[in-house]
Design a protein around this motif. Structure first.
Motif, mmCIF file in Angstrom:
data_model
loop_
_atom_site.group_PDB
_atom_site.id
_atom_site.type_symbol
_atom_site.label_atom_id
_atom_site.label_comp_id
_atom_site.label_asym_id
_atom_site.label_seq_id
_atom_site.Cartn_x
_atom_site.Cartn_y
_atom_site.Cartn_z
ATOM 1 N N THR A 248 47.456 64.746 59.294
ATOM 2 C CA THR A 248 47.941 65.541 60.427
ATOM 3 C C THR A 248 49.315 65.032 60.881
ATOM 4 N N ILE A 249 50.132 64.646 59.921
ATOM 5 C CA ILE A 249 51.505 64.231 60.210
ATOM 6 C C ILE A 249 52.355 65.492 60.405
ATOM 7 N N LEU A 250 53.044 65.556 61.532
ATOM 8 C CA LEU A 250 53.794 66.762 61.870
ATOM 9 C C LEU A 250 55.305 66.572 61.889
ATOM 10 N N ASP A 251 55.769 65.320 61.836
ATOM 11 C CA ASP A 251 57.213 65.106 61.833
ATOM 12 C C ASP A 251 57.554 63.776 61.176
ATOM 13 N N GLY A 252 58.843 63.565 60.964
ATOM 14 C CA GLY A 252 59.292 62.384 60.267
ATOM 15 C C GLY A 252 59.010 61.089 61.003
ATOM 16 N N GLU A 253 59.076 61.100 62.333
ATOM 17 C CA GLU A 253 58.823 59.884 63.102
ATOM 18 C C GLU A 253 57.381 59.426 62.941
ATOM 19 N N GLN A 254 56.443 60.351 62.967
ATOM 20 C CA GLN A 254 55.044 59.990 62.728
ATOM 21 C C GLN A 254 54.877 59.409 61.329
ATOM 22 N N ALA A 255 55.541 60.020 60.362
ATOM 23 C CA ALA A 255 55.458 59.531 58.984
ATOM 24 C C ALA A 255 55.995 58.112 58.887
ATOM 25 N N ARG A 256 57.125 57.863 59.525
ATOM 26 C CA ARG A 256 57.739 56.536 59.479
ATOM 27 C C ARG A 256 56.824 55.486 60.094
ATOM 28 N N LEU A 257 56.260 55.791 61.243
ATOM 29 C CA LEU A 257 55.385 54.836 61.922
ATOM 30 C C LEU A 257 54.128 54.555 61.101
ATOM 31 N N ALA A 258 53.580 55.590 60.481
ATOM 32 C CA ALA A 258 52.379 55.404 59.661
ATOM 33 C C ALA A 258 52.671 54.511 58.460
ATOM 34 N N LEU A 259 53.820 54.709 57.836
ATOM 35 C CA LEU A 259 54.198 53.872 56.696
ATOM 36 C C LEU A 259 54.442 52.435 57.127
ATOM 37 N N GLU A 260 55.060 52.250 58.272
ATOM 38 C CA GLU A 260 55.295 50.897 58.779
ATOM 39 C C GLU A 260 53.979 50.185 59.061
ATOM 40 N N ALA A 261 52.945 50.946 59.419
ATOM 41 C CA ALA A 261 51.626 50.365 59.693
ATOM 42 C C ALA A 261 50.844 50.094 58.411
ATOM 43 N N GLY A 262 51.381 50.544 57.260
ATOM 44 C CA GLY A 262 50.742 50.244 55.989
ATOM 45 C C GLY A 262 50.016 51.379 55.308
ATOM 46 N N ALA A 263 50.312 52.625 55.677
ATOM 47 C CA ALA A 263 49.632 53.765 55.048
ATOM 48 C C ALA A 263 49.976 53.857 53.565
ATOM 49 N N ASP A 264 48.955 54.118 52.750
ATOM 50 C CA ASP A 264 49.140 54.286 51.304
ATOM 51 C C ASP A 264 49.480 55.728 50.944
ATOM 52 N N PHE A 265 49.102 56.656 51.800
ATOM 53 C CA PHE A 265 49.430 58.063 51.577
ATOM 54 C C PHE A 265 49.545 58.768 52.919
ATOM 55 N N LEU A 266 50.329 59.834 52.927
ATOM 56 C CA LEU A 266 50.540 60.630 54.127
ATOM 57 C C LEU A 266 50.156 62.071 53.833
ATOM 58 N N VAL A 267 49.604 62.738 54.840
ATOM 59 C CA VAL A 267 49.157 64.122 54.672
ATOM 60 C C VAL A 267 49.663 64.964 55.837
ATOM 61 N N SER A 268 50.246 66.116 55.523
ATOM 62 C CA SER A 268 50.647 67.068 56.549
ATOM 63 C C SER A 268 49.909 68.383 56.318
ATOM 64 N N PRO A 269 49.579 69.112 57.385
ATOM 65 C CA PRO A 269 48.917 70.412 57.204
ATOM 66 C C PRO A 269 49.869 71.493 56.712
#
Length: 219
Positions: free
Chosen positions: A79-100
């Motif tokens: 449920t990533i909706l913008d680049g800032e959310q994506a960046r924060l998730a990656l900084e927290a260690g996410a292995d994959f990102l998903v947007s609707p």
């Protein structure tokens, strides 16, 4: 090196066959559900951005995976909706990102970090846009709106695209989605029995999910 890591993570996620999509209104329930998924043998777990304190939950799940000898489990954020959310998730260690939806920035950021990018689509035009953005996986959402027949129609046109139907997928219908061409499936609300989850019936929840993984052919 980054491309190799992305390929390794996609191979692992594809072998997982089923991705629990954990969407809860409180962090405690989300973490408990993730712990059940770990114990049941899930190889990939998606935490949605809508979970309060999702990044702390992500870190806690990662720590639990390490302690339980499951360091190879992929933990992503959806449920990533913008680049800032994506960046924060990656900084927290996410292995994959998903947007609707189709969010090209998500793929760019994910790939730069060696993570997978999954973009949502429903129509052929949206699938074309997701592919053009470099999505590793195209999430068909909401899957229940068109069902397996809709996925099969898309797969007939986009034969080389990895699809992950999400939204309405259950143990009873997931075989139909795999037959229609799904590489993996995302399962959310149908993942756990609501009463058992509320009662924290851990053994029953683990057993039921392990059975679902087996039925999905998880490797």
């Amino acid at each position: 090196m980054t491309d190799t890591l992305i390929q390794q993570r996609w191979s692992a996620l594809r072998a997982a066959r089923l991705i629990p999509v954990l969407r809860y209104r409180d962090a405690e329930t989300a973490l408990y559900a993730a712990q059940i998924a770990l114990r049941a043998g899930c190889r990939g777990i998606e935490l949605t951005w809508t979970i309060p304190g999702v990044l702390e939950v992500l870190r806690a799940v990662r720590a639990d995976a390490q302690l339980s000898g499951r360091a190879d489990v992929l933990v992503g954020v959806g449920t990533i909706l913008d680049g800032e959310q994506a960046r924060l998730a990656l900084e927290a260690g996410a292995d994959f990102l998903v947007s609707p939806g189709v969010l090209p920035e998500l793929v760019e950021l994910a790939h730069a970090a060696g993570a997978l990018g999954m973009l949502g689509a429903f129509t052929p035009t949206e699938v074309i846009a997701a592919r053009a953005a470099g999505a590793d996986v195209v999430k068909i959402f909401p899957a229940s709106t068109g069902g397996p027949a809709h996925l099969a129609a898309l797969k007939s046109v986009f034969a080389d695209t990895a699809f992950c139907p999400t939204g309405g997928v259950s143990r009873d219908n997931m075989a139909a989605y795999f037959q229609a061409g799904a590489a993996v499936v995302g399962m959310g609300g149908n993942l756990f029995d609501a009463q058992r989850l509320a009662a924290r019936d851990t053994d029953a929840l683990v057993q039921a999910l392990a059975g679902t993984l087996h039925a999905a052919g998880a490797g």
